[in-house]
Scaffold this motif. Structure first.
Motif, short mmCIF file in Angstrom:
data_model
loop_
_atom_site.label_atom_id
_atom_site.label_comp_id
_atom_site.label_asym_id
_atom_site.label_seq_id
_atom_site.Cartn_x
_atom_site.Cartn_y
_atom_site.Cartn_z
N VAL A 26 20.80 -46.40 19.03
CA VAL A 26 20.97 -46.27 17.58
C VAL A 26 19.58 -46.29 16.93
O VAL A 26 18.80 -47.20 17.20
CB VAL A 26 21.83 -47.46 17.04
N PRO A 27 19.26 -45.30 16.12
CA PRO A 27 17.92 -45.28 15.54
C PRO A 27 17.65 -46.48 14.63
O PRO A 27 16.55 -47.03 14.65
CB PRO A 27 17.86 -43.97 14.76
N GLY A 28 18.60 -46.94 13.85
CA GLY A 28 18.42 -48.11 13.00
C GLY A 28 17.44 -47.87 11.86
O GLY A 28 16.66 -46.93 11.87
N LEU A 29 17.47 -48.76 10.89
CA LEU A 29 16.59 -48.64 9.73
C LEU A 29 15.13 -48.92 10.09
O LEU A 29 14.23 -48.30 9.55
CB LEU A 29 17.05 -49.60 8.62
N ALA A 30 14.89 -49.88 10.96
CA ALA A 30 13.52 -50.25 11.31
C ALA A 30 12.95 -49.40 12.44
O ALA A 30 11.77 -49.46 12.71
CB ALA A 30 13.47 -51.72 11.69
N TYR A 49 22.18 -51.45 13.67
CA TYR A 49 21.95 -50.41 12.66
C TYR A 49 20.79 -50.76 11.75
O TYR A 49 20.29 -49.89 11.03
CB TYR A 49 23.23 -50.16 11.86
N VAL A 50 20.35 -52.02 11.78
CA VAL A 50 19.19 -52.44 11.00
C VAL A 50 17.98 -52.60 11.94
O VAL A 50 16.94 -52.02 11.74
CB VAL A 50 19.46 -53.76 10.26
N LEU A 51 18.16 -53.42 12.98
CA LEU A 51 17.09 -53.73 13.93
C LEU A 51 17.63 -53.48 15.34
O LEU A 51 18.20 -54.37 15.96
CB LEU A 51 16.67 -55.19 13.75
N PRO A 52 17.50 -52.26 15.85
CA PRO A 52 18.12 -51.88 17.13
C PRO A 52 17.76 -52.79 18.30
O PRO A 52 16.59 -53.02 18.57
CB PRO A 52 17.59 -50.47 17.37
#
Length: 189
Positions: A36-40, A114-117
């Protein structure tokens, strides 16, 4: 059981019971996070996850060791009528008591990807590795003192064999029960 007899559970088995349910789902959640690419971003997430893994491992493995040592020093011999709980029963009771917490932690680790993979999964895996390390340390003490440590099953609050309600440990010889020192399954020859 006779008068005064109590059900005793192995200390190392209780500690070790949570290791696998944290380790394997933690690795699975970290693997999901790696895709998952995530936000970070993956790189930051996995780097933060590696740091969280080490922090969780250290915190879980090295906290309350003084309490375990204090209880072990004051341990008394188990009575002849005391009932020694099987390893499988102890593990099943711990996992049944904590199943919703474990499921919630896994789902939070996957959602956190999804935030910090990968970070949440590695945090869980670190806690599991810390429990294995703590159980191994208890096993080394059991081997060096040639005893096995037991705790009254009714005093183990929320799966903590060194909690406030635990007044002391009981000991048996190293061949009692069906678990080896450190809480692993005993291999019979």
């Amino acid at each position: 059981m006779g008068r005064g007899a109590q059900s005793l559970a192995r200390v190392a088995v209780i500690v070790r019971a949570g290791a696998a349910p944290l380790w394997w789902p933690g690795l699975l959640a970290a693997a999901v996070g790696a895709f998952v690419p995530g936000l970070a971003g993956r790189r930051i997430g996995l780097t933060a996850g590696a740091a969280l893994f080490l922090i969780a491992l250290a915190l879980v493995a090295f906290t309350r060791n003084g309490r375990y040592a204090e209880l072990a020093r004051g341990a008394t011999r188990a009575g002849r009528g005391d009932f020694l709980q099987d390893r499988d029963v102890t593990v099943r009771n711990w996992r049944r008591t904590h199943r919703w917490w474990l499921l919630g932690a896994f789902l939070a680790a996957v959602a956190g990807a999804y935030v910090l993979p990968g970070a949440g999964g590695l945090l869980l895996a670190g806690a599991g590795a810390g429990l294995w390390l703590k159980a191994a340390r208890i096993g080394r003490r059991e081997r060096s003192e040639d005893v096995l440590y037991w705790v009254r099953a009714d005093r183990v609050e929320r799966g903590r064999p060194a909690g406030r309600q635990v007044e002391g440990y009981r000991t048996t010889g190293p061949m009692a029960g069906d678990a080896a020192p450190g809480g692993a399954r005993r291999h019979r020859r």
